[in-house]
Design a protein around this motif. Sequence first.
Motif, PDB file in Angstrom:
ATOM      1  N   ASP A  95       0.825  -1.205   0.000  1.00 15.23           N
ATOM      2  CA  ASP A  95       0.000   0.000   0.000  1.00 15.23           C
ATOM      3  C   ASP A  95       0.860   1.257   0.000  1.00 15.23           C
ATOM      4  O   ASP A  95       1.982   1.253   0.501  1.00 15.23           O
ATOM      5  CB  ASP A  95      -0.894   0.024   1.244  1.00 15.23           C
ATOM      6  N   GLN A  99       0.710   1.788   5.621  1.00 18.29           N
ATOM      7  CA  GLN A  99       0.119   0.851   6.589  1.00 18.29           C
ATOM      8  C   GLN A  99       0.904  -0.458   6.529  1.00 18.29           C
ATOM      9  O   GLN A  99       1.128  -1.104   7.541  1.00 18.29           O
ATOM     10  CB  GLN A  99      -1.360   0.621   6.277  1.00 18.29           C
ATOM     11  N   ARG A 133     -13.775  -2.606  10.447  1.00 18.29           N
ATOM     12  CA  ARG A 133     -12.739  -3.125   9.569  1.00 18.29           C
ATOM     13  C   ARG A 133     -12.259  -4.512   9.986  1.00 18.29           C
ATOM     14  O   ARG A 133     -12.237  -5.440   9.203  1.00 18.29           O
ATOM     15  CB  ARG A 133     -11.528  -2.167   9.524  1.00 18.29           C
ATOM     16  N   TYR A 208     -11.933   2.731   1.290  1.00 16.41           N
ATOM     17  CA  TYR A 208     -12.965   1.704   1.383  1.00 16.41           C
ATOM     18  C   TYR A 208     -13.813   1.889   2.626  1.00 16.41           C
ATOM     19  O   TYR A 208     -13.347   2.353   3.645  1.00 16.41           O
ATOM     20  CB  TYR A 208     -12.327   0.306   1.445  1.00 16.41           C
TER      21      TYR A 208
END
Length: 328
Positions: A95, A99, A133, A208
């Motif tokens: 990413d 992260q 999440r 997201y």
Amino acid sequence: MRLSLVIPCYNEEASLPALLPALDGSLAELGRIGHVVEVLLVDDGSRDGSAKLLREATAERPWLRVIRLSRNFGQTAAMAAGFAAATGEVIFPLDADLQNDPADVPLLLAKLNEGYDVVSGWRKDRQDKALTRKLPSVIANRLISQMSGVHLHDYGCTLKAYRREILQDVHLYGEMHRFIPIYAAWHGARVTEVPVRHHPRRAGVTKYGLGRIPNVILDLLLVRFLWSYGTKPIHAFGKFGLASISLSLLAFGYAAYLKLAHRADFIQTPLPTLCVTFFLIGCLSILMGFLAEIAMRTYHEAAGSPTYVVREEYMGGETQPRIASGRR
Ligand code: UDP
Ligand code: MG
């Protein structure tokens, strides 16, 4: 070894100023242990200042190649663009928001060199919101593991390591980058996982939300279907169709019995309607199965891809390792 890092990036102007120095550090480290590294940053149609930042960054960093897509195609497509352009023997997607930790690359590489083709990162200590999440992710990962037969803890972690040949055989559609290890395993790849570090997002926003849950469920169903019936779709459509026609015959039989036994006329029960409905659904399903067979065969013939995968050949007492392409 020649390594490629592939980084999808969408509206990450806030993260890039931290990402680039982090990459500088990791690349220097990898260079010290003798690896040649290129970084493919795929700008997935960012509408913020990412493009400008990236263009400037390429001036000082010869290892950096930026591919800018014409619009936002989604993370999977961005990754596919990076994979297609990558020249490394091993390819590491990660990413852009830090992260994932680029410092974990050597860890994945070491595991890969133990004799694997795919090493999946596992965000064991995931730093994201618990309820929206982590919880859906735990459930999704369990389901995917069960349904695919490829047992990993974290399909969603972008940081993974792939041998180049593996990705050549995998075609990415929709949002299916999470399932690459599964496709790879179906092709006979040796797949494993290692725990990797995970950091909270420090800048910018996640792309997201809960909206991705139905997408993941549908992708999962499709993966399961392809796994079981990819080369014989008529078996799936056909079994459903036959079951439906059987129900139709049962409904007909029962309606006829009621009529002959003078217990109920045809128009007094819903049975004739059910009989016709189930019959039509059954016929249509079988016909769709034929279409699916034609589509599947056309695909395999057109792509020249066999329905099997060869791992190696033996000749004259010698093993001739080869990576043949082919699909289940
Ligand atoms: N991303 C992308 N295209 C998109 C959405 C996301 O290239 O349409 C990139 C994004 O820039 C990031 C990575 O995919 O580098 C993962 O996205 P994000 O961090 O938003 O997902 P999360 O970590 O919250 O699951
Ligand atoms: Mg993120």
